[in-house]
Design a protein around this motif. Structure first.
Motif, PDB file in Angstrom:
ATOM      1  N   LEU A  90       0.820  -1.214   0.000  1.00  0.00           N
ATOM      2  CA  LEU A  90       0.000   0.000   0.000  1.00  0.00           C
ATOM      3  C   LEU A  90       0.854   1.264   0.000  1.00  0.00           C
ATOM      4  N   LYS A  91       1.944   1.241   0.746  1.00  0.00           N
ATOM      5  CA  LYS A  91       2.859   2.396   0.755  1.00  0.00           C
ATOM      6  C   LYS A  91       3.439   2.624  -0.638  1.00  0.00           C
ATOM      7  N   ALA A  92       3.832   1.529  -1.301  1.00  0.00           N
ATOM      8  CA  ALA A  92       4.387   1.648  -2.652  1.00  0.00           C
ATOM      9  C   ALA A  92       3.338   2.186  -3.623  1.00  0.00           C
ATOM     10  N   LEU A  93       2.097   1.683  -3.514  1.00  0.00           N
ATOM     11  CA  LEU A  93       1.019   2.199  -4.369  1.00  0.00           C
ATOM     12  C   LEU A  93       0.767   3.676  -4.101  1.00  0.00           C
ATOM     13  N   HIS A  94       0.744   4.045  -2.834  1.00  0.00           N
ATOM     14  CA  HIS A  94       0.517   5.446  -2.467  1.00  0.00           C
ATOM     15  C   HIS A  94       1.642   6.329  -3.004  1.00  0.00           C
ATOM     16  N   LYS A  95       2.856   5.872  -2.854  1.00  0.00           N
ATOM     17  CA  LYS A  95       3.998   6.636  -3.355  1.00  0.00           C
ATOM     18  C   LYS A  95       3.894   6.814  -4.871  1.00  0.00           C
ATOM     19  N   GLY A  96       3.522   5.741  -5.563  1.00  0.00           N
ATOM     20  CA  GLY A  96       3.348   5.829  -7.018  1.00  0.00           C
ATOM     21  C   GLY A  96       2.233   6.790  -7.381  1.00  0.00           C
ATOM     22  N   TYR A  97       1.129   6.753  -6.622  1.00  0.00           N
ATOM     23  CA  TYR A  97       0.003   7.645  -6.868  1.00  0.00           C
ATOM     24  C   TYR A  97       0.438   9.098  -6.676  1.00  0.00           C
ATOM     25  N   ILE A  98       1.136   9.367  -5.594  1.00  0.00           N
ATOM     26  CA  ILE A  98       1.606  10.727  -5.308  1.00  0.00           C
ATOM     27  C   ILE A  98       2.539  11.200  -6.416  1.00  0.00           C
ATOM     28  N   GLN A  99       3.456  10.340  -6.795  1.00  0.00           N
ATOM     29  CA  GLN A  99       4.414  10.709  -7.839  1.00  0.00           C
ATOM     30  C   GLN A  99       3.687  10.972  -9.163  1.00  0.00           C
ATOM     31  N   LYS A 100       2.754  10.099  -9.496  1.00  0.00           N
ATOM     32  CA  LYS A 100       1.996  10.265 -10.749  1.00  0.00           C
ATOM     33  C   LYS A 100       1.217  11.574 -10.737  1.00  0.00           C
ATOM     34  N   ASN A 101       0.542  11.870  -9.622  1.00  0.00           N
ATOM     35  CA  ASN A 101      -0.241  13.097  -9.536  1.00  0.00           C
ATOM     36  C   ASN A 101       0.635  14.335  -9.469  1.00  0.00           C
ATOM     37  N   SER A 102       1.788  14.237  -8.841  1.00  0.00           N
ATOM     38  CA  SER A 102       2.665  15.405  -8.783  1.00  0.00           C
ATOM     39  C   SER A 102       3.242  15.696 -10.164  1.00  0.00           C
ATOM     40  N   GLU A 103       3.512  14.643 -10.930  1.00  0.00           N
ATOM     41  CA  GLU A 103       3.972  14.864 -12.310  1.00  0.00           C
ATOM     42  C   GLU A 103       2.862  15.505 -13.134  1.00  0.00           C
TER      43      GLU A 103
END
Length: 147
Positions: A90-103
């Motif tokens: 879940l942490k990895a998914l959240h990190k990916g989500y944050i990174q995707k949205n920040s991009e």
């Protein structure tokens, strides 16, 4: 639990030694012809052997309890590892989500220089009205107008 296992083992060792001594004494009395004394010592040895059997039962119950506790501990440890693995996913998914949205957000924002103070500020390119002043200057203008 470990205390009781060690206690029962020690008790069994002492009782065995005592039973062996009683049977040896009984045998000696038998050889000397003291049959009544030999019978009494032999009976005492049997009673000690019964105590050994009872203590072995207690020891086995302690081992069963220890094994059950070990099994429960292993299950809890397994559950904890599964929870940690899920949390890591879940942490990895959240990190990916944050990174995707920040991009994505980085593509939606641009920087502009405030016409009044010269500071830079960010604004969204999809806004209908794009600002010319930073938030601090807008607040100052409002305060000035209101009073």
């Amino acid at each position: 639990m470990r205390y009781w296992i060690d206690y029962y083992k020690s008790d069994i060792a002492e009782l065995r030694e005592l039973a062996d001594d009683k049977f040896y004494q009984s045998q000696m009395e038998w050889e000397y012809g003291n049959r009544d004394s030999a019978a009494v010592l032999s009976e005492e040895g049997r009673e000690i052997n019964q105590r050994i059997a009872d203590t072995k039962e207690n020891l086995n119950e302690s081992y069963d309890s220890l094994n059950a506790a070990k099994k429960d501990f292993q299950q809890a440890l397994s559950n904890q590892r599964a929870i940690k693995a899920r949390l890591d996913r879940l942490k990895a998914l959240h990190k990916g989500y944050i990174q995707k949205n920040s991009e994505k957000d980085a593509l939606l924002y641009k920087e502009k220089t405030c016409k009044d103070c010269g500071r830079t500020f960010k604004y969204r390119i999809d806004w209908e009205h794009q600002p010319n002043y930073c938030n601090e200057c807008k607040e100052r203008f409002k305060r000035f107008r209101n009073g």
